[in-house]
Enzyme design. Structure first.
Site, PDB file in Angstrom:
ATOM      1  N   GLY A  87       0.836  -1.197   0.000  1.00  0.00           N
ATOM      2  CA  GLY A  87       0.000   0.000   0.000  1.00  0.00           C
ATOM      3  C   GLY A  87       0.869   1.243   0.000  1.00  0.00           C
ATOM      4  O   GLY A  87       2.103   1.144   0.042  1.00  0.00           O
ATOM      5  N   ASP A 138     -11.284   8.215  -7.536  1.00  0.00           N
ATOM      6  CA  ASP A 138     -10.222   7.334  -8.026  1.00  0.00           C
ATOM      7  C   ASP A 138     -10.810   5.954  -8.341  1.00  0.00           C
ATOM      8  O   ASP A 138     -10.227   4.925  -8.009  1.00  0.00           O
ATOM      9  CB  ASP A 138      -9.120   7.227  -6.969  1.00  0.00           C
ATOM     10  N   ASN A 162      -8.725  -0.403  -7.989  1.00  0.00           N
ATOM     11  CA  ASN A 162      -9.259  -0.061  -6.670  1.00  0.00           C
ATOM     12  C   ASN A 162     -10.547  -0.804  -6.342  1.00  0.00           C
ATOM     13  O   ASN A 162     -11.289  -0.411  -5.447  1.00  0.00           O
ATOM     14  CB  ASN A 162      -9.478   1.450  -6.565  1.00  0.00           C
TER      15      ASN A 162
HETATM   16  P1  AMP Z   1      -4.237  -0.556  -1.361  1.00  0.00           P
HETATM   17  O1  AMP Z   1      -3.267   0.098  -0.488  1.00  0.00           O
HETATM   18  O2  AMP Z   1      -5.630  -0.508  -0.808  1.00  0.00           O
HETATM   19  O3  AMP Z   1      -4.179  -0.084  -2.786  1.00  0.00           O
HETATM   20  O4  AMP Z   1      -3.845  -2.119  -1.373  1.00  0.00           O
HETATM   21  C1  AMP Z   1      -2.701  -2.620  -2.034  1.00  0.00           C
HETATM   22  C2  AMP Z   1      -2.913  -4.056  -2.466  1.00  0.00           C
HETATM   23  O5  AMP Z   1      -3.160  -4.880  -1.321  1.00  0.00           O
HETATM   24  C3  AMP Z   1      -4.134  -4.233  -3.347  1.00  0.00           C
HETATM   25  O6  AMP Z   1      -3.842  -4.022  -4.697  1.00  0.00           O
HETATM   26  C4  AMP Z   1      -4.531  -5.678  -3.074  1.00  0.00           C
HETATM   27  O7  AMP Z   1      -3.770  -6.549  -3.865  1.00  0.00           O
HETATM   28  C5  AMP Z   1      -4.128  -5.869  -1.620  1.00  0.00           C
HETATM   29  N1  AMP Z   1      -5.302  -5.653  -0.744  1.00  0.00           N
HETATM   30  C6  AMP Z   1      -5.719  -4.491  -0.209  1.00  0.00           C
HETATM   31  N2  AMP Z   1      -6.827  -4.678   0.536  1.00  0.00           N
HETATM   32  C7  AMP Z   1      -7.116  -5.997   0.457  1.00  0.00           C
HETATM   33  C8  AMP Z   1      -8.166  -6.817   0.999  1.00  0.00           C
HETATM   34  N3  AMP Z   1      -9.125  -6.305   1.759  1.00  0.00           N
HETATM   35  N4  AMP Z   1      -8.154  -8.125   0.717  1.00  0.00           N
HETATM   36  C9  AMP Z   1      -7.178  -8.647  -0.075  1.00  0.00           C
HETATM   37  N5  AMP Z   1      -6.187  -7.934  -0.615  1.00  0.00           N
HETATM   38  C10 AMP Z   1      -6.135  -6.629  -0.355  1.00  0.00           C
END
Ligand code: AMP
Length: 729
Positions: A376, A492, A497
Site C-alpha cells: 500500500g 479514483d 481499486n
Molecule cells: P491498497 O493500499 O488498498 O491499494 O492495497 C494494495 C494491495 O493490497 C491491493 O492491490 C490488493 O492486492 C491488496 N489488498 C488491499 N486490501 C485488500 C483486501 N481487503 N483483501 C485482499 N487484498 C487486499
C-alpha cells in the site's frame, strides 16, 4: 434360443425371423447366434435391444456421459451447457436428465469435487424448458437460493439406458450462486384508512435471497408525479402513513433490502384518503378550525425555520451525523436513500477523533498476521485472522503503517479508516477496525481472496461469461450508487481499486483520495493540486477539478471498459497528454473485443462530455439489472469497424489512405457514428435493437456475435501504431 423345424436353416452368425424360403440375414453388429436355425441374434454382453428395436438393428448400449459442462451463473439462476456424449451407444435417441442437488461444505470450484454433503433441491427450483427428457444440450435453472452451493448431475440416456441401470453415466458440475437482491414485493394490502392516515401491510417478497433488513416505502401524491415524495423505512411488513391530505390519491412503492442491497420496487400501489369531514361543519366553527390550523401551521413553520437555522449552525460545527429515520425530498434529484450523509474526516480539528467516531479500536492481540499480500501507499498489506472475544474467527486484510512516519502520514493513513467506517454496503469494502493504541498502526478490513480486479481479470483472460462480467459490474455500480447517495465522491474509481472475493463479489475500496460532495447537488468540492489518475478522470475534473458523482460515472465507464477487455490498460501506451487532448477533441475508446453493443453504449453514455447527460449510478444499476434479466440483449456485439485496423479494411474497399496521424485512427474511434446509429436503440429497449436489421447494424460496426478474431489483429495494429508510429497500408 428357438430353432426352425425345417431343414433349410441358417448357420451360426445368421438368423431368419420367420419360417419360409427367405434368405438368412447376417447377425447385425454387436449381436450373435451360436447355433444353426436361429430366429434372431442375441446381443453381446453390455449391448441391448430396446422394445420395438427391429431384429435387423444393431444391439446398442447407453451413451457415455455428456462432456464439457459449462455453467453461467446469474445471481440465483444458472445456465448449463454441455456437449453431446462422445459415444452415443450406437443410437440416435439420446435425451438428457438434469438432477439438482443443494450442497453444504467446501466446493471445489466448477467441478464436482470438494467435500460436499448434498440433498435434492427444493421443488421450487425451476428448469427451463424442463429437467428431464431434454433434446438439446442446454437448460436454465432458476429460483435457486442466493450464495448457495449446488451440484448438477447431467445424465445422457437413450432407448436402452433403462435396461442397463449400472451403465448409466453422468457429468457433474458444482456452482455457487451469487449474492442477489430480493425479488419485488408484489402483494400490498390497505388495512385502515382515515382522513390523514392509512395503514398498509404487505407480504415478504417471494424470493428474499437473504435476511430482509428493512423495507423502504416511498409515497407521493398522485397528482405531483414524484416531484415531491416521502420515504419511510419499516422493519416489519406493515406501516401507518400519517400526515396525509384528506380526499387525496397517493401512489406508493415498496422495496426490500438485504445485505445484497435493494431489490426492485413493487409496482405502484394506489390508495386514497377519506374525505375531509371538516367541510360539513358550520361556517362559524370552520372559521375557528381555520384559525386553529393557521396557528398550527405558523408554529410548525417557525419550528422548522428554527430547526433549519440550528441545523445550519450545527453543520459548521464538527460532529454532525444525522441518522434520520424519515426523510422528505423536495425533488427527485436530491440524494436517496439518504439514511446518513458522509462526513469528511478532514473537517475534524483532531482527525483521531474522527477515527474513533467511525472505527472500532481493536486489541492487537486479537489479530494474527499470516503473510504479505500487497504493498500500500503507507506500508505492507497482509492477510491474517481476527478473533474477537465470543466471535468467530474471520479472515482479514491488515494494512500497516510503516515505521518512521510523520504525524501527517499517520493522519492520512487513518483518514481512509474514518471514511470506510462510515459505509455499510455489500459492495463497499467493510472496515473491521483499527489499531492505533499500539504499534504498528493498522487498518483491518474484510479479506478479499481474489485481490484487485485489474490483476484478477488479467490472470483469468477470457474465462468468464458475459453474464458473470455484468454481475461484477452491477456490484460495482451498486456500491457507487450507495456512495453517491451518501454524497461521497470517490475520485479514483478504477479496476485496480476494486477488490474481488472468492464469490466474485466486487467491492469498491481505496478511499484515500476522496472528498465530500456538499449538500447542494450542484455544488462540488474542489481542491488545488494533487495527483489525478488522468485515464480514469472526466475532462471537467482534469480541467478545473470539478469532481462530482458525474465524474465518478465517467470513471465507471472506464472501469466498464477495463472489465470487458479483461484488464487492458485504457488508451494503451498513449501518453497522458495525448489522452487529455484526444478526449477533449471528442475521441473515445473503441469497444473491447466481443463487447456487447449495449455495454459499449453504456460506456459512451458515461463518457458524455456534458456531465449532466451521463447516467446516474441508480440508472446504471437498473440498466445492468435489465441486461442480466434479458441476456439476449448481450448477444449483439459492438464490432470493430470503429477500430483503426477495421476502419482500414472498410476504407480499402473504396480508397486506401495510409494512417498518417494519431488523429486518423482516432477518427475511427469517434463516438458520433456509433451514437447516431444507436439513437432510438438503447440498452433500455432491447426489443428495438432486436428489430434493427443486421445489415443496419453491420454498417455501423455492430455484428451478431460470431468469430471476431480479426479484432486481435486490430489490437495488434493499434499497439504497433502507438509504439512504432504509422504503418503504410
Ligand atoms: P491498497 O493500499 O488498498 O491499494 O492495497 C494494495 C494491495 O493490497 C491491493 O492491490 C490488493 O492486492 C491488496 N489488498 C488491499 N486490501 C485488500 C483486501 N481487503 N483483501 C485482499 N487484498 C487486499
Amino acid at each position: 434360443m428357438d430353432f426352425l423345424p425345417i431343414a433349410w436353416v441358417c448357420r451360426a452368425g445368421f438368423y431368419k425371423s420367420t419360417v419360409g424360403n427367405m434368405e438368412c440375414s447376417k447377425c447385425p453388429p454387436h449381436s450373435f447366434s451360436h447355433h444353426e436355425g436361429s430366429l434372431h441374434c442375441g446381443c453381446e454382453r453390455n449391448y441391448f435391444r430396446a422394445e420395438g428395436d427391429p431384429a435387423s438393428m444393431a444391439c446398442t448400449r447407453p451413451p457415455s456421459a455428456p462432456r464439457n459442462v459449462i455453467s453461467s451463473i446469474n445471481e440465483t439462476s444458472v445456465i448449463l451447457d454441455w456437449s453431446w456424449p462422445e459415444d452415443s451407444g450406437g443410437r440416435r435417441d439420446a435425451t438428457f436428465n438434469v438432477l439438482c442437488k443443494r450442497c453444504r461444505g467446501e466446493a471445489a470450484n466448477g467441478t464436482s469435487g470438494g467435500n460436499l454433503r448434498c440433498e435434492p433441491c427444493r421443488s421450487k427450483v425451476h428448469f427451463l424448458p424442463r429437467a428431464t427428457g431434454l433434446h438439446n444440450t442446454t437448460v436454465t435453472v432458476g429460483d435457486l437460493l442466493a450464495h448457495t452451493n449446488y451440484t448438477f448431475e447431467i445424465e445422457a440416456l437413450n432407448g436402452v439406458s433403462s435396461l442397463a441401470p449400472k451403465m448409466r453415466q453422468y457429468a457433474a458440475v458444482t456452482i455457487t450462486t451469487n449474492q442477489a437482491a430480493p425479488s419485488p414485493v408484489t402483494v400490498i394490502r390497505k388495512e385502515k384508512t382515515s382522513r390523514n392516515s392509512v395503514s398498509l401491510s404487505w407480504q415478504q417478497p417471494e424470493r428474499p435471497n437473504g435476511i430482509i433488513l428493512d423495507y423502504e416505502i416511498k409515497y407521493y401524491e398522485k397528482e405531483e408525479q414524484e416531484t415531491s415524495y416521502t420515504i419511510l423505512r419499516a422493519r416489519g411488513c406493515n406501516v401507518t402513513l400519517n400526515g396525509l391530505k384528506p380526499s387525496t390519491a397517493y401512489l406508493l412503492q415498496i422495496r426490500a433490502r438485504t445485505a445484497a442491497g435493494y431489490g426492485a420496487s413493487s409496482p405502484s400501489f394506489q390508495f386514497e384518503t377519506s374525505p375531509d369531514s371538516a367541510f360539513s361543519i358550520s361556517s362559524e366553527s370552520s372559521q375557528v378550525v381555520l384559525i386553529a390550523i393557521s396557528s398550527a401551521v405558523a408554529i410548525i413553520l417557525l419550528t422548522v425555520l428554527l430547526y433549519v437555522l440550528i441545523g445550519r449552525f450545527c453543520c459548521h460545527s464538527k460532529s454532525k451525523h444525522p441518522d434520520e429515520k424519515r426523510l422528505h425530498f423536495g425533488n427527485s434529484h436530491m440524494r436517496l436513500p439518504g439514511i446518513r450523509t458522509y462526513v469528511d474526516p478532514h473537517t475534524y480539528e483532531d482527525p483521531s477523533q474522527a477515527v474513533h467516531e467511525f472505527a472500532k479500536e481493536l486489541d492487537a492481540s486479537c489479530i494474527a498476521i499470516d503473510k504479505v499480500v500487497g504493498a500500500g501507499e503507507f506500508g505492507e498489506v497482509c492477510s491474517g485472522r481476527l478473533k474477537m472475544p465470543s466471535k468467530k474467527e474471520i479472515c482479514v486484510a491488515i494494512k500497516t503503517l510503516k515505521g518512521g512516519y510523520t504525524d501527517k502520514q499517520r493522519r492520512d493513513f487513518l483518514a481512509e479508516a474514518s471514511i470506510m467506517g462510515q459505509f455499510d454496503h455489500p459492495n463497499i469494502i467493510r472496515l473491521e477496525g483499527v489499531v492505533t493504541r499500539s504499534k504498528p498502526v493498522m487498518i483491518v478490513t474484510e479479506y478479499m481472496e481474489n485481490g484487485s480486479l485489474d490483476s484478477f481479470l488479467r490472470k483469468h483472460d477470457a474465462q468468464f461469461t458475459v453474464i458473470q462480467l455484468v454481475g461484477m459490474l452491477r456490484g460495482i455500480a451498486s456500491g457507487m450508487k450507495y456512495l453517491s447517495d451518501m454524497g461521497y465522491v470517490h475520485r479514483d474509481l478504477a479496476a485496480r481499486n476494486i477488490l474481488v472475493n472468492s464469490n466474485l463479489v466486487c467491492k469498491v475500496s481505496d478511499f484515500g483520495l476522496s472528498r465530500v460532495l456538499e449538500d447542494d447537488p450542484e455544488a462540488a468540492y474542489t481542491t488545488r493540486g494533487g495527483k489525478i489518475p488522468i485515464r480514469w478522470t472526466a475532462p471537467e475534473a482534469i480541467a478545473y477539478r470539478k469532481f462530482t458523482s458525474a465524474s465518478d460515472a465517467w470513471s465507471y465507464g472506464i472501469v466498464l471498459w477495463e472489465v470487458m477487455s479483461y484488464g487492458e490498460r485504457p488508451y494503451w501506451e498513449m501518453s497522458n497528454q495525448d489522452v487529455i487532448k484526444a478526449v477533449e477533441e471528442g475521441y473515445r475508446l473503441p469497444p473491447p473485443m466481443d463487447c456487447p453493443a449495449t455495454l459499449y453504449q453504456l460506456m459512451l453514455d458515461c463518457w458524455q462530455k456534458e456531465r449532466n447527460n451521463r447516467p446516474k449510478f441508480e440508472e446504471i444499476v437498473s440498466i445492468l439489472d435489465k441486461l442480466i434479466r434479458n441476456p439476449g440483449c448481450l448477444k449483439i456485439t459492438a464490432n470493430t469497424t470503429s477500430r483503426p485496423a477495421n476502419l482500414l479494411l472498410d476504407r480499402s474497399s473504396s480508397e486506401i489512405p495510409a494512417l498518417d496521424t494519431l488523429g486518423d485512427w482516432m477518427d475511427g474511434m469517434r463516438t458520433l457514428p456509433c451514437k447516431e446509429a444507436f439513437s432510438g436503440v438503447s440498452y433500455s429497449s432491447c426489443d428495438t435493437l432486436a428489430k434493427t436489421s443486421t445489415e443496419d447494424l453491420k454498417k455501423v460496426g455492430v455484428t451478431i456475435v460470431g468469430p471476431q478474431k480479426n479484432i486481435v489483429s486490430s489490437l495488434k495494429a493499434l499497439d504497433s501504431y502507438t509504439k512504432n508510429g504509422p504503418v503504410p497500408v
